[in-house]
Scaffold this motif. Structure first.
Motif, PDB file in Angstrom:
ATOM      1  N   MET A   1       0.845  -1.184   0.000  1.00 29.95           N
ATOM      2  CA  MET A   1       0.000   0.000   0.000  1.00 29.95           C
ATOM      3  C   MET A   1       0.887   1.242   0.000  1.00 29.95           C
ATOM      4  SD  MET A   1      -2.997   0.925   2.678  1.00 29.95           S
ATOM      5  CE  MET A   1      -2.329   2.064   3.861  1.00 29.95           C
ATOM      6  N   ASP A   2       0.675   2.095  -0.957  1.00 29.54           N
ATOM      7  CA  ASP A   2       1.452   3.330  -1.050  1.00 29.54           C
ATOM      8  C   ASP A   2       0.779   4.442  -0.257  1.00 29.54           C
ATOM      9  OD1 ASP A   2       3.304   2.172  -2.717  1.00 29.54           O
ATOM     10  OD2 ASP A   2       2.266   2.774  -4.548  1.00 29.54           O
ATOM     11  N   ALA A   3       1.598   5.244   0.371  1.00 32.43           N
ATOM     12  CA  ALA A   3       1.078   6.390   1.104  1.00 32.43           C
ATOM     13  C   ALA A   3       0.768   7.511   0.122  1.00 32.43           C
ATOM     14  CB  ALA A   3       2.100   6.865   2.122  1.00 32.43           C
ATOM     15  N   THR A   4      -0.303   8.211   0.372  1.00 30.79           N
ATOM     16  CA  THR A   4      -0.644   9.348  -0.471  1.00 30.79           C
ATOM     17  C   THR A   4       0.187  10.551  -0.055  1.00 30.79           C
ATOM     18  OG1 THR A   4      -2.381  10.171   0.992  1.00 30.79           O
ATOM     19  CG2 THR A   4      -3.024   8.523  -0.676  1.00 30.79           C
ATOM     20  N   ASP A   5       0.212  11.542  -0.916  1.00 32.01           N
ATOM     21  CA  ASP A   5       0.945  12.773  -0.613  1.00 32.01           C
ATOM     22  C   ASP A   5       0.413  13.408   0.678  1.00 32.01           C
ATOM     23  OD1 ASP A   5       2.933  14.763  -1.434  1.00 32.01           O
ATOM     24  OD2 ASP A   5       1.188  16.082  -1.723  1.00 32.01           O
ATOM     25  N   SER A   6      -0.883  13.380   0.837  1.00 29.76           N
ATOM     26  CA  SER A   6      -1.502  13.957   2.035  1.00 29.76           C
ATOM     27  C   SER A   6      -1.079  13.206   3.299  1.00 29.76           C
ATOM     28  CB  SER A   6      -3.023  13.936   1.892  1.00 29.76           C
ATOM     29  OG  SER A   6      -3.632  14.441   3.050  1.00 29.76           O
ATOM     30  N   GLN A   7      -1.034  11.883   3.224  1.00 29.42           N
ATOM     31  CA  GLN A   7      -0.621  11.087   4.379  1.00 29.42           C
ATOM     32  C   GLN A   7       0.839  11.355   4.736  1.00 29.42           C
ATOM     33  OE1 GLN A   7      -1.690   7.315   2.637  1.00 29.42           O
ATOM     34  NE2 GLN A   7      -3.380   7.023   4.086  1.00 29.42           N
ATOM     35  N   ILE A   8       1.662  11.537   3.720  1.00 33.30           N
ATOM     36  CA  ILE A   8       3.077  11.818   3.957  1.00 33.30           C
ATOM     37  C   ILE A   8       3.237  13.172   4.635  1.00 33.30           C
ATOM     38  CG2 ILE A   8       5.280  12.312   2.808  1.00 33.30           C
ATOM     39  CD1 ILE A   8       4.405  10.153   0.719  1.00 33.30           C
ATOM     40  N   LYS A   9       2.522  14.170   4.156  1.00 32.66           N
ATOM     41  CA  LYS A   9       2.610  15.509   4.761  1.00 32.66           C
ATOM     42  C   LYS A   9       2.071  15.503   6.190  1.00 32.66           C
ATOM     43  CE  LYS A   9       2.716  18.386   0.626  1.00 32.66           C
ATOM     44  NZ  LYS A   9       2.943  17.396  -0.403  1.00 32.66           N
ATOM     45  N   LYS A  10       1.004  14.756   6.412  1.00 33.45           N
ATOM     46  CA  LYS A  10       0.433  14.637   7.758  1.00 33.45           C
ATOM     47  C   LYS A  10       1.453  14.017   8.709  1.00 33.45           C
ATOM     48  CE  LYS A  10      -3.772  13.010  10.029  1.00 33.45           C
ATOM     49  NZ  LYS A  10      -5.104  12.446   9.790  1.00 33.45           N
ATOM     50  N   ALA A  11       2.118  12.954   8.261  1.00 36.96           N
ATOM     51  CA  ALA A  11       3.139  12.301   9.085  1.00 36.96           C
ATOM     52  C   ALA A  11       4.324  13.232   9.323  1.00 36.96           C
ATOM     53  CB  ALA A  11       3.604  11.016   8.415  1.00 36.96           C
ATOM     54  N   LEU A  12       4.706  13.974   8.320  1.00 36.41           N
ATOM     55  CA  LEU A  12       5.806  14.918   8.436  1.00 36.41           C
ATOM     56  C   LEU A  12       5.505  15.992   9.486  1.00 36.41           C
ATOM     57  CD1 LEU A  12       8.528  15.865   7.107  1.00 36.41           C
ATOM     58  CD2 LEU A  12       7.108  17.311   5.651  1.00 36.41           C
ATOM     59  N   VAL A  13       4.309  16.536   9.442  1.00 35.90           N
ATOM     60  CA  VAL A  13       3.896  17.551  10.414  1.00 35.90           C
ATOM     61  C   VAL A  13       3.842  16.951  11.816  1.00 35.90           C
ATOM     62  CG1 VAL A  13       1.922  18.964  11.154  1.00 35.90           C
ATOM     63  CG2 VAL A  13       2.716  19.059   8.777  1.00 35.90           C
ATOM     64  N   ALA A  14       3.258  15.762  11.946  1.00 38.66           N
ATOM     65  CA  ALA A  14       3.175  15.110  13.260  1.00 38.66           C
ATOM     66  C   ALA A  14       4.568  14.852  13.817  1.00 38.66           C
ATOM     67  CB  ALA A  14       2.389  13.804  13.154  1.00 38.66           C
ATOM     68  N   PHE A  15       5.488  14.436  12.956  1.00 37.45           N
ATOM     69  CA  PHE A  15       6.852  14.174  13.398  1.00 37.45           C
ATOM     70  C   PHE A  15       7.530  15.466  13.862  1.00 37.45           C
ATOM     71  CE2 PHE A  15      11.434  13.890  12.502  1.00 37.45           C
ATOM     72  CZ  PHE A  15      11.768  12.898  13.396  1.00 37.45           C
ATOM     73  N   ALA A  16       7.338  16.550  13.142  1.00 39.46           N
ATOM     74  CA  ALA A  16       7.944  17.831  13.527  1.00 39.46           C
ATOM     75  C   ALA A  16       7.414  18.296  14.884  1.00 39.46           C
ATOM     76  CB  ALA A  16       7.676  18.891  12.458  1.00 39.46           C
ATOM     77  N   ILE A  17       6.122  18.133  15.105  1.00 32.91           N
ATOM     78  CA  ILE A  17       5.528  18.511  16.394  1.00 32.91           C
ATOM     79  C   ILE A  17       6.092  17.623  17.501  1.00 32.91           C
ATOM     80  CG2 ILE A  17       3.385  18.634  17.735  1.00 32.91           C
ATOM     81  CD1 ILE A  17       1.920  19.081  15.004  1.00 32.91           C
ATOM     82  N   GLU A  18       6.094  16.320  17.259  1.00 34.19           N
ATOM     83  CA  GLU A  18       6.586  15.367  18.261  1.00 34.19           C
ATOM     84  C   GLU A  18       8.056  15.635  18.595  1.00 34.19           C
ATOM     85  OE1 GLU A  18       6.890  10.541  18.977  1.00 34.19           O
ATOM     86  OE2 GLU A  18       5.825  11.308  17.234  1.00 34.19           O
ATOM     87  N   LYS A  19       8.873  15.850  17.577  1.00 33.57           N
ATOM     88  CA  LYS A  19      10.299  16.111  17.781  1.00 33.57           C
ATOM     89  C   LYS A  19      10.504  17.356  18.643  1.00 33.57           C
ATOM     90  CE  LYS A  19      14.408  17.403  15.222  1.00 33.57           C
ATOM     91  NZ  LYS A  19      14.797  18.115  14.026  1.00 33.57           N
ATOM     92  N   THR A  20       9.766  18.410  18.342  1.00 31.77           N
ATOM     93  CA  THR A  20       9.891  19.649  19.106  1.00 31.77           C
ATOM     94  C   THR A  20       9.464  19.447  20.549  1.00 31.77           C
ATOM     95  OG1 THR A  20       9.596  21.043  17.156  1.00 31.77           O
ATOM     96  CG2 THR A  20       9.078  22.036  19.293  1.00 31.77           C
ATOM     97  N   LEU A  21       8.323  18.815  20.751  1.00 33.73           N
ATOM     98  CA  LEU A  21       7.811  18.615  22.117  1.00 33.73           C
ATOM     99  C   LEU A  21       8.731  17.712  22.934  1.00 33.73           C
ATOM    100  CD1 LEU A  21       3.982  18.241  21.430  1.00 33.73           C
ATOM    101  CD2 LEU A  21       5.215  20.274  22.234  1.00 33.73           C
ATOM    102  N   LEU A  22       9.205  16.631  22.319  1.00 32.26           N
ATOM    103  CA  LEU A  22      10.118  15.739  23.045  1.00 32.26           C
ATOM    104  C   LEU A  22      11.455  16.426  23.319  1.00 32.26           C
ATOM    105  CD1 LEU A  22       9.368  12.315  21.351  1.00 32.26           C
ATOM    106  CD2 LEU A  22       8.918  12.960  23.730  1.00 32.26           C
ATOM    107  N   GLY A  23      11.843  17.332  22.450  1.00 27.53           N
ATOM    108  CA  GLY A  23      13.062  18.109  22.671  1.00 27.53           C
ATOM    109  C   GLY A  23      12.957  18.984  23.911  1.00 27.53           C
ATOM    110  N   LEU A  24      11.738  19.335  24.263  1.00 26.82           N
ATOM    111  CA  LEU A  24      11.492  20.137  25.468  1.00 26.82           C
ATOM    112  C   LEU A  24      11.355  19.262  26.703  1.00 26.82           C
ATOM    113  CD1 LEU A  24       8.951  22.600  23.877  1.00 26.82           C
ATOM    114  CD2 LEU A  24      11.310  23.116  24.521  1.00 26.82           C
ATOM    115  N   GLY A  25      11.214  17.960  26.475  1.00 25.26           N
ATOM    116  CA  GLY A  25      11.106  17.017  27.587  1.00 25.26           C
ATOM    117  C   GLY A  25       9.836  16.194  27.493  1.00 25.26           C
ATOM    118  N   GLU A  26       9.934  14.972  27.993  1.00 28.78           N
ATOM    119  CA  GLU A  26       8.776  14.078  27.954  1.00 28.78           C
ATOM    120  C   GLU A  26       7.556  14.632  28.687  1.00 28.78           C
ATOM    121  OE1 GLU A  26       9.041   9.842  28.361  1.00 28.78           O
ATOM    122  OE2 GLU A  26      11.129   9.875  27.657  1.00 28.78           O
TER     123      GLU A  26
END
Length: 94
Positions: A1-26
Motif C-alpha cells: 500500500m502506497d502512502a498518499t501525498d496527504s498522508q506523507i505531509k500529515k506524518a511529516l507535520v506530526a513528526f515535527a511537532i513530536e520532535k519539538t515537544l520531546l526536545g522540550l522534555g517528555e
C-alpha cells in the motif's frame, strides 16, 4: 500500500511537532498530547488538519513561550513550508 501525498505531509507535520515537544522534555510532550486528547479527542497527526488546536493548547499551557515552540516546529518544516497543505498548517500556527 502506497502512502498518499496527504498522508506523507500529515506524518511529516506530526513528526515535527513530536520532535519539538520531546526536545522540550517528555513531560511537555505528555501534557500537550493529553490535553489534545482531553479537549479535542484527537492526537498529534490530527493537528495537520486542525493547527488551531495545537496553537490554543500551547498558548494556554505555556503563555508567550508558545511562540518559541511554534517557531521550532516551523523551522523543522521550513523545507516543506511552500507546499500547499504544509504552508497552510504553518500559517495557521501564526
Amino acid at each position: 500500500m502506497d502512502a498518499t501525498d496527504s498522508q506523507i505531509k500529515k506524518a511529516l507535520v506530526a513528526f515535527a511537532i513530536e520532535k519539538t515537544l520531546l526536545g522540550l522534555g517528555e513531560p511537555v510532550y505528555h501534557k500537550v498530547t493529553k490535553t489534545l486528547k482531553d479537549d479535542y479527542d484527537c492526537y498529534l497527526p490530527d493537528c495537520y488538519e486542525h493547527p488551531e488546536y495545537l496553537k490554543r493548547i500551547l498558548a494556554d499551557l505555556y503563555g508567550n513561550a508558545h511562540l518559541t515552540i511554534i517557531n521550532s516546529i516551523k523551522t523543522d518544516l521550513a523545507e516543506f513550508s511552500t507546499q500547499g497543505p504544509v504552508q497552510k498548517f504553518v500559517l495557521a500556527l501564526g
